[in-house]
Design an enzyme around this catalytic site. Structure first.
Site, short mmCIF file in Angstrom:
data_model
loop_
_atom_site.label_atom_id
_atom_site.label_comp_id
_atom_site.label_asym_id
_atom_site.label_seq_id
_atom_site.Cartn_x
_atom_site.Cartn_y
_atom_site.Cartn_z
N SER A 183 44.55 -22.80 -46.90
CA SER A 183 43.20 -23.18 -46.50
C SER A 183 43.24 -24.26 -45.42
O SER A 183 44.17 -25.06 -45.37
CB SER A 183 42.39 -23.72 -47.68
N LYS A 204 42.98 -19.78 -54.53
CA LYS A 204 42.45 -19.82 -53.17
C LYS A 204 41.08 -19.12 -53.13
O LYS A 204 40.15 -19.57 -52.46
CB LYS A 204 43.41 -19.16 -52.18
N HIS A 242 38.63 -21.43 -54.67
CA HIS A 242 38.40 -22.48 -53.67
C HIS A 242 37.32 -22.03 -52.69
O HIS A 242 36.37 -22.76 -52.40
CB HIS A 242 39.70 -22.79 -52.92
N ASN A 243 37.45 -20.82 -52.19
CA ASN A 243 36.46 -20.33 -51.23
C ASN A 243 35.09 -20.16 -51.89
O ASN A 243 34.06 -20.42 -51.26
CB ASN A 243 36.92 -19.00 -50.63
N GLU A 289 33.59 -23.43 -52.02
CA GLU A 289 33.17 -23.74 -50.64
C GLU A 289 31.79 -23.12 -50.34
O GLU A 289 30.92 -23.78 -49.77
CB GLU A 289 34.26 -23.19 -49.71
P1 NDP Z 1 44.13 -11.59 -38.25
O1 NDP Z 1 43.63 -11.52 -39.64
O2 NDP Z 1 43.19 -11.37 -37.14
O3 NDP Z 1 45.37 -10.55 -38.12
C1 NDP Z 1 45.99 -10.30 -36.88
C2 NDP Z 1 47.48 -10.18 -37.07
O4 NDP Z 1 47.79 -9.11 -37.98
C3 NDP Z 1 48.17 -9.87 -35.77
O5 NDP Z 1 49.40 -10.54 -35.75
C4 NDP Z 1 48.36 -8.37 -35.87
O6 NDP Z 1 49.38 -7.88 -35.07
C5 NDP Z 1 48.72 -8.25 -37.31
N1 NDP Z 1 48.57 -6.88 -37.82
C6 NDP Z 1 47.43 -6.22 -38.08
N2 NDP Z 1 47.70 -5.00 -38.55
C7 NDP Z 1 49.05 -4.88 -38.59
C8 NDP Z 1 49.93 -3.85 -38.99
N3 NDP Z 1 49.47 -2.69 -39.48
N4 NDP Z 1 51.25 -4.07 -38.89
C9 NDP Z 1 51.73 -5.24 -38.42
N5 NDP Z 1 50.93 -6.26 -38.03
C10 NDP Z 1 49.61 -6.08 -38.12
O7 NDP Z 1 44.91 -12.98 -38.00
P2 NDP Z 1 44.60 -14.47 -38.48
O8 NDP Z 1 45.65 -15.29 -37.85
O9 NDP Z 1 43.17 -14.84 -38.28
O10 NDP Z 1 44.83 -14.42 -40.05
C11 NDP Z 1 46.06 -14.04 -40.62
C12 NDP Z 1 45.89 -14.00 -42.13
O11 NDP Z 1 45.56 -15.31 -42.59
C13 NDP Z 1 44.76 -13.09 -42.61
O12 NDP Z 1 45.14 -12.48 -43.83
C14 NDP Z 1 43.61 -14.04 -42.85
O13 NDP Z 1 42.71 -13.55 -43.82
C15 NDP Z 1 44.36 -15.27 -43.34
N6 NDP Z 1 43.67 -16.54 -43.17
C16 NDP Z 1 42.94 -16.79 -42.05
C17 NDP Z 1 42.30 -18.01 -41.88
C18 NDP Z 1 41.53 -18.26 -40.64
O14 NDP Z 1 40.90 -19.33 -40.57
N7 NDP Z 1 41.56 -17.38 -39.65
C19 NDP Z 1 42.39 -19.06 -42.90
C20 NDP Z 1 43.26 -18.75 -43.97
C21 NDP Z 1 43.85 -17.52 -44.10
P3 NDP Z 1 49.05 -7.39 -33.56
O15 NDP Z 1 49.08 -8.63 -32.73
O16 NDP Z 1 50.20 -6.47 -33.24
O17 NDP Z 1 47.74 -6.69 -33.58
#
Ligand code: NDP
Length: 480
Positions: free
Chosen positions: A128, A182, A185-186, A189
């Protein structure tokens, strides 16, 4: 050199966690399905530490010291399964796959069981704090085996937020425990945000205060017992002026709250566990209500209170009291929302055999995460006391706080009803408080009704056993 840890998935969260690790002196192997992200990360931030860019999963696995630690930061759901299936065959017994995405804890339980069969430690870790937290210090909630925590803990604690030198990361419990907490937590939130929004609405409509004046009110509240990240950013948002219109920012934003799903999961699971998390549920439903455009359009002309009660004149003495009343109502309702969330964690922990320590959890939520607040220290103290309270409401500190706040809380809910301002969070929290402290609840009547139409039986207050009244006949009681 072999890298200490690998990160796959280098969108904003993964990239920032990788940078955070590198900045702490750890050699980080980095990989992403699309190579441009890996290149961009190393080009832009390579100077921050030691990165090992990898083009394929095989390269990432080869770059790591053993046992291997791989942090998976990809889109939750099917992409996470795809990435696990890609890496698992390349790993050896004892290696660790850490899913830091927002996975549903039931998925984490399934994945952990599948990986355990192959000798791989699967660690579902709640993270988080958003982008900024990932870079500067998030709150981290890792589940999984104790053995894996021994190998991962020091690294994760290193990059986590610190409060008074204490890292905001601790081993939560086996399999899905980390993602479960987690999720809750959300949910908390959501409840906290809804309560703050209600306080804003009541003061804005009730006292006719401007967003800028309200920014001052929240900034002031942030200096007291409500001090928290969410109150702090509320003041910032209210102070913001829209550049294109010169209006308060909050007045040009469409009033339809969106959600990504963790609040909804919390409520769904709470229903399954039978834990009343009414504060979280009201918050999820309030977002749904705000987004119900057609319903709101259709209902817009419905009459409000008659006669339309005007808010007290802002300069009147009553006005200054109302601000303090709302602050008290917010604080009391917040205590209820957190108490309910912690109840859900204890129920989940009991259901799944996780042995989650609520005091340790309150400790790691004091920094890094969105619900970080001074108040969490009080929760930590309550759960660290010699006798664990059955609910936070009966922990002495909170009992006293509620006693101080309750008259104001009642006035605010009554005022909201009089003015026709929806305050589902405040009013349901108060109803929960009154229900828990009630000597008798009308549930006795409900049991009577159930027995009448469905012969569902009831228990008595004065004797053991199960009873039924022969309602359609002589109405005599039968012991069953
Ligand atoms: P996203 O959720 O937007 O995911 C994008 C990433 O996933 C890219 O690296 C993408 O690769 C990869 N991806 C998607 N599909 C595949 C696949 N089939 N095979 C391999 N790679 C894949 O990214 P975030 O950074 O926002 O979040 C990452 C995780 O963290 C998520 O689960 C999210 O829920 C969690 N999270 C996010 C928060 C936030 O504030 N954003 C906070 C806490 C947790 P490519 O570049 O090749 O498309």
């Amino acid at each position: 050199t072999q890298a200490r840890i690998g990160v796959t998935g280098l969108a904003v969260m993964g990239a920032n966690l990788a940078r955070n690790l590198a900045r702490h002196g750890h050699v980080v192997a980095v990989h992403n399905r699309s190579q441009y992200r890996t290149k961009a990360l190393v080009e832009e931030f390579g100077h921050e530490g030691e990165f090992v860019p990898c083009e394929t999963p095989q390269e990432l696995v080869a770059a790591l010291e053993r046992p291997r630690r791989i942090l998976v930061m990809v889109k939750a759901g099917a992409p996470t399964d795809a990435v696990i299936e890609e890496f698992a065959p390349l790993l050896e017994p004892g290696d660790m796959l850490v899913d830091g995405g927002n996975a549903h804890f039931l998925d984490t339980r399934r994945r952990e069981a599948a990986m355990r069969e192959r000798g791989i430690h699967f660690v579902g870790a709640g993270v988080s704090g958003g982008e900024e937290g990932a870079l500067l210090g998030p709150s981290i909630m890792p589940g999984g085996s104790a053995e894996s925590y021994a190998a991962l803990g020091p690294l994760l604690e290193d990059i986590a937020a610190k409060v008074g030198g204490v890292p905001c990361c601790t081993h939560i419990g086996p399999d899905g425990a980390g993602h479960f907490v987690k999720m809750v937590h959300n949910g908390i939130e959501y409840a906290d945000m809804q309560l703050i929004a209600e306080a804003y609405d009541l003061l804005r409509q009730g006292l006719d205060l401007s967003p800028a004046e309200l920014a001052d009110v929240f900034a002031e509240w942030n200096r007291g017992e409500l001090s928290s990240y969410l109150i702090e950013i509320t003041a910032e948002v209210l102070r913001q002026v829209d550049a294109s219109t010169g209006k308060p920012f909050v007045d040009v934003v469409a009033d339809r709250a969106e959600q990504k799903g963790t609040g909804r999961w919390t409520v769904q699971i709470a229903l399954d566990l039978g834990v009343p998390v009414s504060g979280i549920a009201e918050a999820v439903f309030a977002r749904a209500t705000s987004g119900a455009v057609e319903l709101r359009q259709a209902a817009r002309g419905l009459p409000g209170p008659t006669p339309r009660t005007a808010g007290p004149a802002r300069e009147a003495q009553a006005g200054t009291d109302f601000v303090e009343d709302v602050r008290q109502a917010l604080y009391a309702s917040k205590i209820v929302a957190y108490a309910q969330g912690f109840d859900q964690i204890r129920a989940g922990s009991a259901e799944y055999g996780w042995n989650v320590d609520p005091g340790a959890l309150a400790t790691i939520w004091r920094g890094g995460c969105i619900i970080r607040a001074v108040f969490l220290d009080r929760i930590r103290e309550a759960y660290e006391a010699a006798r664990t309270p059955a609910t936070l409401l009966v922990a002495p500190y909170f009992t006293d706080a509620l006693a101080v706040a309750q008259d104001a809380w009642r006035r605010v809910v009554a005022r909201a009803v009089e003015l026709g301002i929806p305050a589902p969070g405040f009013s349901s929290a108060l109803a929960y408080y009154d229900a828990l402290r009630a000597e008798r609840l009308p549930a006795a009547l409900i049991q009577g009704q159930r027995d009448f139409f469905g012969a569902h039986t009831y228990r008595r207050i004065d004797r053991e056993g199960v009873f039924h009244v022969f309602w359609s006949g002589d109405r005599m009681e039968i012991e069953g």
